[in-house]
Design a protein around this motif. Structure first.
Motif, PDB file in Angstrom:
ATOM      1  N   GLN A 150       0.827  -1.203   0.000  1.00 40.21           N
ATOM      2  CA  GLN A 150       0.000   0.000   0.000  1.00 40.21           C
ATOM      3  C   GLN A 150       0.863   1.256   0.000  1.00 40.21           C
ATOM      4  O   GLN A 150       0.545   2.238  -0.679  1.00 40.21           O
ATOM      5  CB  GLN A 150      -0.925   0.004   1.232  1.00 40.21           C
ATOM      6  N   ASP A 151       1.952   1.226   0.746  1.00 41.63           N
ATOM      7  CA  ASP A 151       2.885   2.358   0.735  1.00 41.63           C
ATOM      8  C   ASP A 151       3.400   2.602  -0.684  1.00 41.63           C
ATOM      9  O   ASP A 151       3.440   3.740  -1.162  1.00 41.63           O
ATOM     10  CB  ASP A 151       4.078   2.084   1.661  1.00 41.63           C
ATOM     11  N   PHE A 152       3.808   1.521  -1.346  1.00 43.93           N
ATOM     12  CA  PHE A 152       4.331   1.654  -2.705  1.00 43.93           C
ATOM     13  C   PHE A 152       3.282   2.240  -3.649  1.00 43.93           C
ATOM     14  O   PHE A 152       3.580   3.095  -4.484  1.00 43.93           O
ATOM     15  CB  PHE A 152       4.793   0.290  -3.240  1.00 43.93           C
ATOM     16  N   ALA A 153       2.046   1.760  -3.507  1.00 43.58           N
ATOM     17  CA  ALA A 153       0.974   2.248  -4.381  1.00 43.58           C
ATOM     18  C   ALA A 153       0.722   3.734  -4.171  1.00 43.58           C
ATOM     19  O   ALA A 153       0.501   4.487  -5.135  1.00 43.58           O
ATOM     20  CB  ALA A 153      -0.307   1.444  -4.121  1.00 43.58           C
ATOM     21  N   GLU A 154       0.766   4.174  -2.917  1.00 44.44           N
ATOM     22  CA  GLU A 154       0.533   5.588  -2.622  1.00 44.44           C
ATOM     23  C   GLU A 154       1.666   6.462  -3.157  1.00 44.44           C
ATOM     24  O   GLU A 154       1.424   7.557  -3.682  1.00 44.44           O
ATOM     25  CB  GLU A 154       0.373   5.772  -1.115  1.00 44.44           C
ATOM     26  N   ILE A 155       2.902   5.995  -3.013  1.00 45.57           N
ATOM     27  CA  ILE A 155       4.046   6.756  -3.529  1.00 45.57           C
ATOM     28  C   ILE A 155       3.951   6.894  -5.042  1.00 45.57           C
ATOM     29  O   ILE A 155       4.153   7.976  -5.603  1.00 45.57           O
ATOM     30  CB  ILE A 155       5.366   6.069  -3.123  1.00 45.57           C
TER      31      ILE A 155
END
Length: 221
Positions: free
Chosen positions: A81-86
């Motif tokens: 999820q962190d990667f997707a948001e970045i």
């Protein structure tokens, strides 16, 4: 622990420590989940603890390290999820940002941008991942500086560093590094021609590689 980069001599010790630590994050010399002390890293650099601690605290502010009281610093582990948001944020900021740079012009940055494109291509050919990612970062940040929006530049700089947080050595193994490098010259040409539409299209395509790069980071990422 001694890291690649040699002794710290030029510029401020804090800034050079910051540069070496960023490279260590990319190459995997600083691994997610492991705890590092400023004192032990400073010993490896051959400098006092203070500038290294200051550099590590700067990386805490950028969300790349986390401070552990009485223990040291740990490399942050990101979730999917962190990667997707970045990735989403980079698309939202960098695509129109490059378009704005094309619209406004890059001023006296042309020569340096051209030099960075040459360096990106050269380091890709040599499979110098750390050198390539640094040149890539410098190129894109310099492009965005043409917008005159300091907050945009600072925000993207942090997001780009978070993008590269984990070891991406696999990029050099299958030609992806060279393919990515080849996209910079057309992008710069579009910006210099003032073609906002094309610049945004090329930037969007360039960023679209990010999810694939992350998928190759391996089970230890």
């Amino acid at each position: 622990m001694a890291l690649a980069g040699g002794s710290l001599r030029r510029m401020s010790l804090r800034d050079q420590a910051l540069s070496v630590l960023r490279e260590a994050l990319v190459t995997g010399d600083l691994a997610p989940g492991e705890v590092y002390s400023a004192a032990s890293l400073a010993t490896g650099f051959g400098v006092s603890t203070s500038p290294v601690r200051e550099a590590m605290l700067a990386l805490v502010d950028e969300g790349l390290l986390e401070a552990l009281p009485n223990r040291g610093f740990r490399v942050v582990s990101f979730t999917e999820q962190d990667f997707a948001e970045i990735f989403e944020l980079r698309m939202m900021l960098e695509v129109p940002g490059v378009g704005r740079a094309a619209e406004l012009g890059v001023g006296d940055r042309v020569e340096r941008l051209s030099q960075l494109v040459d360096l990106i291509e050269k380091t890709a050919e040599e499979r110098d991942l750390a050198g390539n990612l640094q040149a890539d970062r410098d190129f894109h940040i310099l492009l965005l500086e043409a917008t005159g929006n300091r907050r945009l530049v600072d925000s993207v700089a942090v997001l780009r560093d978070q993008t590269r947080l984990h070891n991406l050595r696999s990029l050099t193994a299958d030609g992806d590094l060279a393919d990515s490098a080849a996209e910079h010259r057309p992008l710069l040409d579009a910006v210099l021609r003032g073609d906002r539409t094309l610049a945004e299209k090329l930037m969007r395509r360039h960023l679209s590689h990010i999810p694939g790069d992350w998928s190759k980071r391996g089970p230890d990422a």
